[in-house]
Scaffold this motif. Structure first.
Motif, PDB file in Angstrom:
ATOM      1  N   PRO A  40      18.906   7.023  -2.130  1.00 34.52           N
ATOM      2  CA  PRO A  40      19.734   8.213  -1.903  1.00 34.52           C
ATOM      3  C   PRO A  40      19.942   8.566  -0.438  1.00 34.52           C
ATOM      4  CG  PRO A  40      18.193   8.597  -3.707  1.00 34.52           C
ATOM      5  CD  PRO A  40      17.818   7.269  -3.097  1.00 34.52           C
ATOM      6  N   SER A  41      18.931   8.363   0.389  1.00 35.45           N
ATOM      7  CA  SER A  41      19.081   8.749   1.795  1.00 35.45           C
ATOM      8  C   SER A  41      19.982   7.796   2.566  1.00 35.45           C
ATOM      9  CB  SER A  41      17.713   8.839   2.477  1.00 35.45           C
ATOM     10  OG  SER A  41      17.025   7.609   2.412  1.00 35.45           O
ATOM     11  N   ALA A  42      20.470   6.702   1.911  1.00 30.41           N
ATOM     12  CA  ALA A  42      21.425   5.807   2.559  1.00 30.41           C
ATOM     13  C   ALA A  42      22.830   6.383   2.551  1.00 30.41           C
ATOM     14  CB  ALA A  42      21.420   4.443   1.870  1.00 30.41           C
ATOM     15  N   SER A  43      23.056   7.452   1.783  1.00 30.99           N
ATOM     16  CA  SER A  43      24.363   8.098   1.792  1.00 30.99           C
ATOM     17  C   SER A  43      24.715   8.508   3.218  1.00 30.99           C
ATOM     18  CB  SER A  43      24.336   9.334   0.889  1.00 30.99           C
ATOM     19  OG  SER A  43      25.491  10.116   1.088  1.00 30.99           O
ATOM     20  N   PRO A  44      25.880   8.082   3.729  1.00 30.71           N
ATOM     21  CA  PRO A  44      26.217   8.439   5.113  1.00 30.71           C
ATOM     22  C   PRO A  44      26.217   9.938   5.363  1.00 30.71           C
ATOM     23  CG  PRO A  44      27.698   6.737   4.297  1.00 30.71           C
ATOM     24  CD  PRO A  44      26.884   7.203   3.117  1.00 30.71           C
ATOM     25  N   PHE A  45      26.675  10.707   4.373  1.00 35.04           N
ATOM     26  CA  PHE A  45      26.687  12.160   4.539  1.00 35.04           C
ATOM     27  C   PHE A  45      25.271  12.679   4.756  1.00 35.04           C
ATOM     28  CE2 PHE A  45      26.687  16.524   2.862  1.00 35.04           C
ATOM     29  CZ  PHE A  45      27.725  17.070   3.586  1.00 35.04           C
ATOM     30  N   LEU A  46      24.326  12.224   3.910  1.00 39.44           N
ATOM     31  CA  LEU A  46      22.941  12.659   4.056  1.00 39.44           C
ATOM     32  C   LEU A  46      22.321  12.059   5.308  1.00 39.44           C
ATOM     33  CD1 LEU A  46      21.695  12.407   0.364  1.00 39.44           C
ATOM     34  CD2 LEU A  46      22.496  14.421   1.593  1.00 39.44           C
ATOM     35  N   GLY A  47      22.703  10.820   5.636  1.00 36.82           N
ATOM     36  CA  GLY A  47      22.157  10.185   6.831  1.00 36.82           C
ATOM     37  C   GLY A  47      22.504  10.950   8.092  1.00 36.82           C
ATOM     38  N   VAL A  48      23.772  11.360   8.189  1.00 35.29           N
ATOM     39  CA  VAL A  48      24.187  12.141   9.361  1.00 35.29           C
ATOM     40  C   VAL A  48      23.475  13.488   9.366  1.00 35.29           C
ATOM     41  CG1 VAL A  48      26.139  13.325  10.437  1.00 35.29           C
ATOM     42  CG2 VAL A  48      26.406  10.989   9.599  1.00 35.29           C
ATOM     43  N   LEU A 115      25.277   4.325  12.009  1.00 36.07           N
ATOM     44  CA  LEU A 115      24.143   4.439  12.935  1.00 36.07           C
ATOM     45  C   LEU A 115      23.094   5.417  12.403  1.00 36.07           C
ATOM     46  CD1 LEU A 115      26.083   4.549  16.326  1.00 36.07           C
ATOM     47  CD2 LEU A 115      24.826   2.616  15.359  1.00 36.07           C
ATOM     48  N   ALA A 116      23.557   6.501  11.771  1.00 34.90           N
ATOM     49  CA  ALA A 116      22.615   7.486  11.234  1.00 34.90           C
ATOM     50  C   ALA A 116      21.750   6.875  10.140  1.00 34.90           C
ATOM     51  CB  ALA A 116      23.372   8.694  10.704  1.00 34.90           C
ATOM     52  N   VAL A 117      22.352   6.082   9.273  1.00 32.07           N
ATOM     53  CA  VAL A 117      21.594   5.449   8.189  1.00 32.07           C
ATOM     54  C   VAL A 117      20.644   4.405   8.748  1.00 32.07           C
ATOM     55  CG1 VAL A 117      21.806   3.978   6.155  1.00 32.07           C
ATOM     56  CG2 VAL A 117      23.308   5.949   6.420  1.00 32.07           C
ATOM     57  N   LEU A 118      21.092   3.629   9.739  1.00 30.36           N
ATOM     58  CA  LEU A 118      20.217   2.627  10.348  1.00 30.36           C
ATOM     59  C   LEU A 118      18.971   3.260  10.955  1.00 30.36           C
ATOM     60  CD1 LEU A 118      22.680   0.171  12.156  1.00 30.36           C
ATOM     61  CD2 LEU A 118      21.217  -0.329  10.196  1.00 30.36           C
ATOM     62  N   ALA A 119      19.095   4.508  11.403  1.00 27.98           N
ATOM     63  CA  ALA A 119      17.962   5.181  12.044  1.00 27.98           C
ATOM     64  C   ALA A 119      16.944   5.714  11.060  1.00 27.98           C
ATOM     65  CB  ALA A 119      18.471   6.329  12.916  1.00 27.98           C
ATOM     66  N   ARG A 120      17.261   5.721   9.764  1.00 30.29           N
ATOM     67  CA  ARG A 120      16.328   6.270   8.775  1.00 30.29           C
ATOM     68  C   ARG A 120      15.113   5.367   8.628  1.00 30.29           C
ATOM     69  NH1 ARG A 120      15.872  10.834   8.459  1.00 30.29           N
ATOM     70  NH2 ARG A 120      14.812  10.636   6.451  1.00 30.29           N
ATOM     71  N   PRO A 121      13.897   5.955   8.706  1.00 31.58           N
ATOM     72  CA  PRO A 121      12.685   5.137   8.603  1.00 31.58           C
ATOM     73  C   PRO A 121      12.311   4.778   7.172  1.00 31.58           C
ATOM     74  CG  PRO A 121      12.091   7.427   8.948  1.00 31.58           C
ATOM     75  CD  PRO A 121      13.594   7.364   9.005  1.00 31.58           C
ATOM     76  N   ASP A 122      12.972   5.390   6.196  1.00 26.67           N
ATOM     77  CA  ASP A 122      12.577   5.205   4.796  1.00 26.67           C
ATOM     78  C   ASP A 122      13.518   4.287   4.024  1.00 26.67           C
ATOM     79  OD1 ASP A 122      14.471   7.232   5.255  1.00 26.67           O
ATOM     80  OD2 ASP A 122      14.131   8.108   3.284  1.00 26.67           O
ATOM     81  N   LEU A 123      14.353   3.514   4.737  1.00 24.95           N
ATOM     82  CA  LEU A 123      15.300   2.633   4.074  1.00 24.95           C
ATOM     83  C   LEU A 123      15.047   1.181   4.446  1.00 24.95           C
ATOM     84  CD1 LEU A 123      18.617   4.645   4.522  1.00 24.95           C
ATOM     85  CD2 LEU A 123      17.399   4.241   2.377  1.00 24.95           C
ATOM     86  N   GLN A 125      16.664  -2.978   4.333  1.00 25.99           N
ATOM     87  CA  GLN A 125      17.868  -3.590   4.879  1.00 25.99           C
ATOM     88  C   GLN A 125      19.097  -3.319   4.026  1.00 25.99           C
ATOM     89  OE1 GLN A 125      16.786  -7.712   5.312  1.00 25.99           O
ATOM     90  NE2 GLN A 125      15.730  -7.370   7.261  1.00 25.99           N
ATOM     91  N   LEU A 126      18.908  -3.148   2.713  1.00 25.73           N
ATOM     92  CA  LEU A 126      20.052  -2.897   1.844  1.00 25.73           C
ATOM     93  C   LEU A 126      20.688  -1.533   2.094  1.00 25.73           C
ATOM     94  CD1 LEU A 126      18.802  -4.331  -1.580  1.00 25.73           C
ATOM     95  CD2 LEU A 126      20.403  -5.368   0.029  1.00 25.73           C
ATOM     96  N   GLY A 127      19.998  -0.674   2.824  1.00 28.06           N
ATOM     97  CA  GLY A 127      20.530   0.647   3.094  1.00 28.06           C
ATOM     98  C   GLY A 127      21.861   0.629   3.821  1.00 28.06           C
ATOM     99  N   ILE A 128      22.138  -0.433   4.599  1.00 29.60           N
ATOM    100  CA  ILE A 128      23.391  -0.490   5.367  1.00 29.60           C
ATOM    101  C   ILE A 128      24.600  -0.709   4.463  1.00 29.60           C
ATOM    102  CG2 ILE A 128      22.226  -1.333   7.433  1.00 29.60           C
ATOM    103  CD1 ILE A 128      23.311  -4.113   6.771  1.00 29.60           C
ATOM    104  N   LEU A 129      24.360  -1.094   3.198  1.00 33.54           N
ATOM    105  CA  LEU A 129      25.496  -1.313   2.297  1.00 33.54           C
ATOM    106  C   LEU A 129      26.268  -0.026   2.044  1.00 33.54           C
ATOM    107  CD1 LEU A 129      23.906  -3.724  -0.348  1.00 33.54           C
ATOM    108  CD2 LEU A 129      25.416  -4.304   1.570  1.00 33.54           C
ATOM    109  N   ALA A 130      25.567   1.103   1.986  1.00 34.38           N
ATOM    110  CA  ALA A 130      26.230   2.376   1.700  1.00 34.38           C
ATOM    111  C   ALA A 130      27.190   2.782   2.816  1.00 34.38           C
ATOM    112  CB  ALA A 130      25.201   3.466   1.428  1.00 34.38           C
ATOM    113  N   PRO A 131      26.765   2.836   4.092  1.00 36.11           N
ATOM    114  CA  PRO A 131      27.737   3.195   5.127  1.00 36.11           C
ATOM    115  C   PRO A 131      28.822   2.147   5.311  1.00 36.11           C
ATOM    116  CG  PRO A 131      25.645   2.563   6.115  1.00 36.11           C
ATOM    117  CD  PRO A 131      25.407   2.699   4.640  1.00 36.11           C
TER     118      PRO A 131
END
Length: 515
Positions: A40-48, A115-123, A125-131
């Motif tokens: 869920p935290s990979a969502s760009p909206f939540l990431g930003v 960039l915001a999602v990439l900075a998340r410590p809880d994701l 590598q697949l996290g980049i698929l969302a943004p």
């Protein structure tokens, strides 16, 4: 005569704005549905949003908490939505003739989410698929709708069919964005945390908390109940969304400066000898007279036992705890190893498994320390280290490294600017002085003589204590003040200080009128 120069078609402002808004909506929906699959935290909206929280200056965070309380995250998300709508409208207006200006702006916003999602410590590598999905979808939808609208605007005689095609396509994009966004939300909550909580079953402590005696609070006089209900217990989180972790998926790792690395799953903790303790938690952001303080019966295992199972090496003075969402807190080891303090790895709260928003499956509860260094929720990792090697989340943001709770008191009745009858008035409130306990509370009216208040029955030095006093008030304007003294004889200071960097100080006072 020279031929007149050809005039390129131009979209109307409302159509251009609509295209920008639909493109952004489609982008957010695509990112949200993919985030539902990868985290869920990979969502760009939540990431930003989470990045904005992390990067916000401390005064801004303090202002948000003081102004909006536990609604600060909702206000942030609403503010982000407004900004996105404005950017979407701007992207559309920049593209009334050609799509590339709006595409460039949309891509820039998409890269920011990336960039915001990439900075998340809880994701992972697949996290980049969302943004990535969000960025591609936004650009493609903007170009597609822009092309349809521009073709219609450039036609010598626009037809009803061309108008209908554009309107149907726009409506389809809007409906699709809504469906994808809703689907993403369903995917995000597909983890059956409540089912996992229910499966934990009743929590019975081998060493239960003492029964709450009659006279532990003065609720009829306006104080809180001694125990705060789970629903009313205060909450301050750093993340926009509450982590959803099932008990069967939870593990705790203890490592670092230890004799041996150990790990526990939920059944390991559930099957140990459980203890129950009443402990008051206090947020360091609590202003003088504030309500960011609550009290509950916590059920769990002593953290001291878990740390001793790992074996704490000499020189380890800090336990760095990490939440599943990446939040970190550094706790003094001596407080955790003190048997009289009774720090817990808690799995229950007021007789039931921890509510999800309060840390299910497990959290830390350490009496006598402000929550930002002691109360990590959804905790999954504990590293024995040193204060000179690592810093928790709030320390680089200007808060103190060690945060013992300061002796404080609060007036709950009368309320500020209340109108009361002249004559005998019962003033009541709470005081706290963890971990030694409250020894005395005094009140005074209109800066007169201090008089000692009646204290409620003490249940634990680690919990708050209610007080009340009777004063005589004449007609007119008045002000009542309170101060507390702990069991060592130390009286709270009159000197006012804001919450930063290590907790607010000062005597709480309340103005009121009598008639």
């Amino acid at each position: 005569m020279e031929p007149e120069p050809e005039v390129s078609p131009r979209l109307s402002a409302p159509v251009a704005v609509l295209i920008g808004v639909l493109a952004v909506a489609a982008a957010l929906a695509a990112g949200h549905v993919v985030a539902g699959l990868v985290g869920p935290s990979a969502s760009p909206f939540l990431g930003v949003g989470n990045t904005a929280i992390d990067l916000a200056p401390t005064p801004v965070k303090d202002w948000a908490i003081a102004t909006f309380g536990t609604n600060d995250k909702l206000v942030l998300m609403l503010g982000m939505a407004v900004v996105l709508l404005l950017l979407a409208g701007l992207a559309g207006l920049l593209s009334r003739r050609r799509s590339w200006p709006g595409v460039t702006l949309a891509a820039a916003v998409g890269v920011l989410g990336f960039l915001a999602v990439l900075a998340r410590p809880d994701l992972g590598q697949l996290g980049i698929l969302a943004p990535a999905a969000s960025l591609i979808t936004g650009v493609l939808v903007l170009r597609w709708l822009h092309g349809l609208a521009l073709a219609r605007a450039g036609a010598d005689t626009p037809t009803d069919d061309s108008r209908r095609v554009f309107l149907r396509t726009s409506a389809g994009v809007a409906v699709g964005a809504g469906v994808l966004g809703g689907g993403g939300q369903l995917l995000a909550v597909r983890v059956d945390v409540e089912g996992s909580r229910a499966a934990v079953g009743p929590l019975t402590a081998a060493d239960p908390a003492p029964p709450v005696p009659q006279g532990a609070d003065f609720a009829p006089n306006g104080t809180p109940r001694f125990l705060t209900s789970n629903r009313d217990f205060y909450r301050i989180d750093t993340a926009l969304t509450v982590p959803r972790l099932r008990a069967e998926d939870w593990r705790l790792r203890i490592h670092g400066l230890v004799d041996r690395e150990v790990s526990f799953d939920f059944s390991d903790i559930r099957n140990r000898r459980l203890v129950e303790r009443p402990v008051t938690l206090t947020c360091v952001s609590n202003e003088v007279g504030g309500d960011l303080i609550s009290n509950a019966n916590w059920i769990g295992v002593p953290l001291r036992e878990l740390l001793m199972a790992a074996g704490v090496k000499p020189g380890a003075d800090q336990l760095m705890s990490t939440s599943v969402d990446g939040f970190t807190a550094g706790t003094p080891v001596d407080a955790l190893l003190d048997p009289d303090r009774g720090a817990l790895l808690a799995i229950g709260m007021n007789g039931e498994p921890l509510p999800v928003e309060h840390g299910f499956p497990a959290r830390m509860v350490v009496p006598g320390l402000y929550g930002y260094v002691s109360a990590t929720k959804w905790v999954t990792d504990m590293e024995l280290t040193r204060f000179d090697r690592k810093e928790g989340y709030w320390i680089p943001r200007g808060w103190a490294q060690k945060a013992p709770i300061k002796t404080q008191s609060r007036i709950d009745s009368p309320r500020r600017d209340a109108a009361v009858p002249a004559g005998r008035l019962v003033v009541a409130g709470v005081a706290w002085a963890q971990p030694v306990g409250v020894g005395r509370v005094e009140v005074r009216l209109d800066e007169g003589q201090w008089q000692q208040a009646e204290l409620a029955t003490e249940v634990s030095p680690h919990s708050w204590r209610m007080w009340r006093a009777t004063v005589e008030v004449s007609r007119g304007e008045h002000r009542v003040e309170v101060r507390a003294t702990d069991r060592t004889g130390r009286t709270q200071t009159e000197q006012f200080a804001p919450p930063a960097p290590d907790g607010a100080t000062g005597w709480h006072s309340v103005p009121f009128s009598a008639s």
